[in-house]
Design a protein around this motif. Structure first.
Motif, PDB file in Angstrom:
ATOM      1  N   THR A 111      45.560  37.333  33.423  1.00  0.00           N
ATOM      2  CA  THR A 111      45.621  37.783  34.826  1.00  0.00           C
ATOM      3  C   THR A 111      44.853  39.077  35.081  1.00  0.00           C
ATOM      4  OG1 THR A 111      47.674  39.038  34.497  1.00  0.00           O
ATOM      5  CG2 THR A 111      47.895  36.709  35.116  1.00  0.00           C
ATOM      6  N   LYS A 119      40.828  35.925  38.080  1.00  0.00           N
ATOM      7  CA  LYS A 119      41.273  35.869  39.473  1.00  0.00           C
ATOM      8  C   LYS A 119      42.187  34.661  39.698  1.00  0.00           C
ATOM      9  CE  LYS A 119      37.224  38.176  41.464  1.00  0.00           C
ATOM     10  NZ  LYS A 119      36.020  37.987  42.336  1.00  0.00           N
ATOM     11  N   ILE A 120      41.839  33.542  39.053  1.00  0.00           N
ATOM     12  CA  ILE A 120      42.636  32.322  39.221  1.00  0.00           C
ATOM     13  C   ILE A 120      44.050  32.530  38.692  1.00  0.00           C
ATOM     14  CG2 ILE A 120      42.881  29.931  38.421  1.00  0.00           C
ATOM     15  CD1 ILE A 120      39.745  29.819  38.452  1.00  0.00           C
ATOM     16  N   LYS A 122      45.577  35.352  38.109  1.00  0.00           N
ATOM     17  CA  LYS A 122      46.244  36.411  38.858  1.00  0.00           C
ATOM     18  C   LYS A 122      46.806  35.887  40.177  1.00  0.00           C
ATOM     19  CE  LYS A 122      45.438  41.024  40.818  1.00  0.00           C
ATOM     20  NZ  LYS A 122      44.438  42.102  41.023  1.00  0.00           N
ATOM     21  N   ALA A 123      46.002  35.074  40.886  1.00  0.00           N
ATOM     22  CA  ALA A 123      46.436  34.539  42.174  1.00  0.00           C
ATOM     23  C   ALA A 123      47.621  33.592  42.005  1.00  0.00           C
ATOM     24  CB  ALA A 123      45.280  33.828  42.860  1.00  0.00           C
ATOM     25  N   LEU A 124      47.555  32.723  41.007  1.00  0.00           N
ATOM     26  CA  LEU A 124      48.653  31.781  40.776  1.00  0.00           C
ATOM     27  C   LEU A 124      49.932  32.532  40.404  1.00  0.00           C
ATOM     28  CD1 LEU A 124      46.793  28.961  38.809  1.00  0.00           C
ATOM     29  CD2 LEU A 124      47.850  28.744  41.058  1.00  0.00           C
ATOM     30  N   TYR A 125      49.798  33.545  39.560  1.00  0.00           N
ATOM     31  CA  TYR A 125      50.972  34.312  39.126  1.00  0.00           C
ATOM     32  C   TYR A 125      51.607  35.029  40.317  1.00  0.00           C
ATOM     33  CZ  TYR A 125      53.814  37.577  36.398  1.00  0.00           C
ATOM     34  OH  TYR A 125      54.855  38.300  35.872  1.00  0.00           O
ATOM     35  N   ALA A 126      50.760  35.587  41.153  1.00  0.00           N
ATOM     36  CA  ALA A 126      51.273  36.337  42.301  1.00  0.00           C
ATOM     37  C   ALA A 126      52.010  35.433  43.276  1.00  0.00           C
ATOM     38  CB  ALA A 126      50.117  37.053  43.013  1.00  0.00           C
ATOM     39  N   ARG A 127      51.478  34.270  43.560  1.00  0.00           N
ATOM     40  CA  ARG A 127      52.078  33.404  44.568  1.00  0.00           C
ATOM     41  C   ARG A 127      53.277  32.632  44.020  1.00  0.00           C
ATOM     42  NH1 ARG A 127      52.612  33.667  48.751  1.00  0.00           N
ATOM     43  NH2 ARG A 127      51.750  31.936  49.935  1.00  0.00           N
ATOM     44  N   GLU A 432      44.812  28.021  49.332  1.00  0.00           N
ATOM     45  CA  GLU A 432      44.587  29.247  48.567  1.00  0.00           C
ATOM     46  C   GLU A 432      44.108  28.915  47.155  1.00  0.00           C
ATOM     47  OE1 GLU A 432      47.638  32.244  48.572  1.00  0.00           O
ATOM     48  OE2 GLU A 432      48.338  31.624  50.568  1.00  0.00           O
ATOM     49  N   VAL A 433      44.722  27.906  46.550  1.00  0.00           N
ATOM     50  CA  VAL A 433      44.323  27.495  45.199  1.00  0.00           C
ATOM     51  C   VAL A 433      42.866  27.028  45.209  1.00  0.00           C
ATOM     52  CG1 VAL A 433      44.686  25.777  43.384  1.00  0.00           C
ATOM     53  CG2 VAL A 433      46.655  26.883  44.464  1.00  0.00           C
ATOM     54  N   THR A 436      40.440  29.927  45.778  1.00  0.00           N
ATOM     55  CA  THR A 436      40.407  30.861  44.648  1.00  0.00           C
ATOM     56  C   THR A 436      39.504  30.303  43.554  1.00  0.00           C
ATOM     57  OG1 THR A 436      42.661  31.629  45.114  1.00  0.00           O
ATOM     58  CG2 THR A 436      41.785  32.083  42.918  1.00  0.00           C
TER      59      THR A 436
END
Length: 898
Positions: A111, A119-120, A122-127, A432-433, A436
């Motif tokens: 992440t 970025k991928i 990080k975005a998945l972890y955040a959401r 979003e997925v 990203t």
């Protein structure tokens, strides 16, 4: 593979199996590896890849991952997502990334990477760490009990892993990429989990039901009480389609009565008796429930034939004549098994409200049936119905918390209904997925995310007056030439490899180019012949190029579930093209084979010298456009009537037969294969048949193959009149060269002015091997008529006979002598195909075709083995390719006379 952009076709070069680890039970493959080919290569390891689609002989592993395919065995082996361990992927910025299992520590390290990969993660972890987001997914995504679910991106699968579920399995982004339909990246390698091969012994119970409702009520209890390997369904619509398919009609042997539906229960075990015991218990269960009326038990090859019938289902729907077709829009719905019966009852009621007779088939045991309404998408009212039906079925699936897309993907058709299926919040998360992974939306635009309305960008312009295309040949059986091309529904059976068996699309076997498939040719035809400029419909160089490598083997008319007869359409196109541009000198030379051979006979010595001499032969080939390396067969001469009279004086018949034979000595036999003609006369006379020689006619085969249809039509009409005048209730027409005599049963029906007369000739015309095999079966020809000496024979059969399902006739004929051991060569097309292999630009491809299966099989045969081939082109190709002389089965059997 529809839309704007570059098509990345991995089927030609990304076809390597890179590594097999038998200890770990894994395999690393490139995405172009075909599923059945993979399993063929794995046979010696005792392992295999379990998911098994109906297209397994041509579908690629990259496509199976992209679709999250499952197929008939999913109730036992799961879906492709369950098998994907690692993927090497090119991301949108061009970076090459390997996705696989990660420990919690490795996941967190990802992440913070300053890359697109980082970025991928990080975005998945955040959401996905947000509890409200997790709850929305769990509440609105399809029921997790449905293992065939592929609506949108598999975010629900990610929630079952670390770090979102501490009791779950290690995080693996491959579970999201599986089913993403190429919208997130380009896959270059896939590591897959394999399974031990199942027990070889199996039995099948093919339970017959009087109604769809009764059939589906049997699914849940049978699944619960039995250890089933597969549980597949076919309905009456599919079964009725199989009646008219030459190949599948043979596989209907187990059908009893007129069932509304059949459930195919397969059971496997180490011992056959154990399988039979399980089968009997299942039948007793069904009878106890009062469900079903017939329960045939199948074993061995019978199971393979039954599955071939089921697998052909999708393609067979293309057999519907006319513009109304079974349309793919709701064919992929899946619900939990306990909901299946109620769901289908609601679905049937919904279809009845639209006055629709839907098609039901496929994976009942997995809660998924391929349901297709029958619509005419050339009409605006049916296009509207297309959308309305899909929307209302989506709402019905939502009621049962099912998946609108079970294994075929959302694609362009179902993607617009994803917000309805999973809710607007979850849909925004999918977007979003997507963005990203793919910020500039370069991968497979319009699929899953931001799809256009399903009824937009269809192939047809609605309510257009379809062109009535004037043709010389009669295409009324398909309601015209255009609809003959439209029979192709894209199922892609023409892309199967030689190792899968069959003959269809031999040029594709060499080039691996989509343009060389029946599907591509049919697509090109219907694109160009709907050109609004009437004079331009057949005036197209690109179309000529697409059809150029069609060898007119006719395999598509037999092996294609939709019976797309590209050889006939190519003949018509060639005729129409020549009407506009004239014909080439070489085409005229080959089309007028009979006239040219007749002239050559008058100067026999000179003609053969010119063709055979090194210097003059090169000149002759240069003038005629024949390949320099191709040998030219000698022209021969004979007085067949005198030869037959001599046979009659010297040979006494074994017995007197009641059937009389009109022996059609075709143009190839008369001018090139004289001895075979004499052998045929001697064999028939010795076996006691009254023979009348027909040596004054030509078949028209060379004219048909080169598009000289006016000449072919005259020949057909004349031959029908001449032969029918000599036919009685005890007379048959028997031919030596398959391509010649089979034109009586095929093209003559499209060329003849008198259709009834053409049908009469068709009904009494037989290939020599076919006639002998039938007479043997009737007891008119017996083993003691022949030698008891041993012989080993390898037989290659002409493509046109394979296309009519007559491959076994030569095998049966040569097996009449009781000590002959005959093997059919799994050879496909020899590659010669009449004049095709002579033509200089086609010579290399012709020889490559021979090298694929036929030549190696011939070379493996020892010198004592007799090589048999009944086609004049086939024998010539074998001689040029292997320097072995192949004998006609007629000659072999004549030499074997007692």
């Amino acid at each position: 593979c529809v839309g704007e952009g570059i098509v990345v076709d991995t089927s030609k070069h990304f076809t390597k199996i890179l590594d097999v680890d038998t200890h770990a039970q894994t395999v690393l493959v490139e995405p172009g590896v075909i599923r059945d080919e993979l399993n063929r290569r794995l046979e010696d390891t005792g392992l295999f890849f379990g998911p098994n689609t109906s297209t397994s002989n041509r579908c690629m592993m990259g496509g199976m991952v992209g679709n999250n395919s499952s197929g008939t065995t999913s109730i036992k082996y799961g879906v492709t997502r369950d098998k994907v361990l690692e993927m090497e992927v090119i991301l949108a910025d061009g970076s090459l990334v390997t996705f696989g299992e990660l420990t919690p520590k490795e996941f967190l390290a990802k992440t913070v990477l300053p890359t697109l990969e980082g970025k991928i993660y990080k975005a998945l972890y955040a959401r996905l760490s947000v509890e409200e987001v997790q709850q929305e997914i769990r509440d609105k995504f399809p029921n997790p009990a449905i293992h065939r679910r592929n609506t949108g991106y598999a975010l629900d699968a990610l929630l079952n892993m670390h770090p979102f579920n501490t009791a779950g399995e290690p995080f693996n982004l491959c579970k999201l990429l599986a089913g993403s339909e190429g919208t997130l990246g380009i896959t270059t390698k896939v590591k897959l989990k394999l399974d031990p091969l199942p027990p070889e012994t199996s039995v099948m119970v093919a339970a017959h039901f009087s109604s769809i409702s009764e059939c589906l009520k049997a699914v849940a209890p049978c699944m619960q009480a039995n250890d089933l390997y597969t549980c597949e369904m076919m309905d009456k619509v599919i079964l009725d389609c199989t009646k008219n398919n030459p190949l599948q009609a043979q596989n209907r042997f187990f059908i009893q009565g007129d069932p509304a539906a059949i459930l195919m229960f397969e059971l496997r075990d180490i011992e056959l008796e154990s399988c039979r015991k399980q089968a009997n218990a299942l039948i007793a269960q069904l009878q106890g429930l009062g469900l079903g009326y017939a329960f045939p038990i199948l074993e061995g090859e019978s199971i393979e034939k039954a599955f071939a019938l089921r697998k052909a289902g999708l393609g067979l729907l293309g057999n519907m004549v006319g513009d109304r077709k079974a349309v793919a829009c709701i064919e992929d719905t899946a619900v939990a098994l306990e909901d299946l019966s109620n769901y289908i009852e609601d679905f049937t009621a919904l279809m009845e409200s639209f006055n629709q007779e839907a098609v039901y088939y496929a994976h009942a045991g997995a809660g998924e049936l391929h349901l297709r309404p029958i619509l005419d998408l050339k009409k605006s009212e049916d296009v509207q119905l297309f959308r309305t039906i899909t929307k209302e079925v989506a709402q019905l699936v939502k009621k049962y918390r099912g998946s609108l897309s079970g294994e075929h993907g959302d694609g362009r058709v179902r993607a617009e209904f994803i917000p309805m299926m999973i809710g607007s919040q979850n849909y925004e998360l999918l977007k979003e997925v997507k963005y990203t992974f793919d910020p500039k939306n370069i991968f497979n635009r319009g699929k899953i995310i931001d799809a256009a309305p399903m009824e937009s960008q269809l192939r047809y312009e609605t309510d257009r007056q379809e062109p009535n295309i004037d043709t010389l040949m009669d295409f009324s059986d398909t309601e015209g030439f255009l609809r003959a091309a439209e029979q192709c529904n894209g199922s892609g059976d023409c892309r199967k490899l030689p190792s899968a068996g069959g003959t269809m699309c031999p040029s594709y076997h060499v080039t691996k180019d989509e343009k060389d498939t029946t599907r591509a040719r049919a697509n090109a035809l219907r694109e160009f012949i709907t050109n609004p400029k009437k004079e331009a419909r057949f005036d197209n160089v690109e179309l000529k190029e697409v059809l150029d490598l069609c060898l007119s083997c006719k395999a598509c008319a037999h092996e294609c579930p939709s019976n797309v007869d590209m050889a006939t359409m190519k003949a018509e196109f060639s005729y129409q093209y020549q009407q506009l541009h004239g014909s080439s000198k070489r085409d005229r030379f080959f089309a007028r084979f009979t006239q040219n051979s007749r002239r050559a006979q008058h100067f026999l010595g000179l003609s053969n010298f010119i063709a055979q001499n090194n210097f003059t032969g090169k000149l002759f080939k240069s003038i005629t456009g024949i390949a320099p390396k191709r040998t030219i067969p000698k022209i021969q001469k004979a007085n067949f009537h005198q030869a037959f009279a001599d046979i009659g004086q010297k040979v006494k018949p074994i017995r007197k037969q009641s059937t009389k034979v009109l022996l059609f000595l075709d143009e190839f036999t008369r001018y090139q294969d004289v001895q075979i003609g004499k052998d045929a006369m001697a064999l028939l006379h010795r076996l006691g048949y009254e023979v009348t020689l027909i040596d004054q006619l030509e078949s028209g085969r060379s004219q048909i193959s080169k598009g000289f249809l006016k000449e072919a039509k005259t020949i057909a009409n004349d031959n029908i009149s001449f032969l029918n005048a000599r036919i009685t209730d005890k007379t048959v027409v028997v031919g030596i060269e398959p391509s010649a005599v089979l034109s009586f049963r095929d093209e003559y029906l499209r060329l003849a002015d008198n259709k009834n007369a053409a049908e009469l000739l068709k009904s009494v015309s037989f290939c020599f091997e076919e006639f002998v095999a039938q007479q043997s079966a009737a007891g008119c020809i017996i083993p003691t008529d022949f030698t008891d000496e041993e012989a080993t024979i390898k037989l290659h059969v002409h493509c046109h006979q394979k296309a009519l399902g007559q491959q076994a006739d030569g095998f049966k004929m040569l097996n009449i002598p009781e000590n002959f051991k005959v093997t059919l060569i799994n050879s496909g097309c020899c590659g010669m195909a009449g004049s095709f292999g002579y033509e200089k630009e086609h010579y290399d491809l012709s020889m490559q075709l021979g090298e694929q299966r036929l030549f190696p099989a011939v070379r493996k045969a020892d010198e004592a083995t007799i090589i048999a081939a009944n086609g004049t082109s086939c024998r010539h190709q074998i001689l040029d390719g292997t320097q072995r002389k192949a004998l006609h089965p007629i000659t072999i059997l004549k030499n074997a006379l007692a």
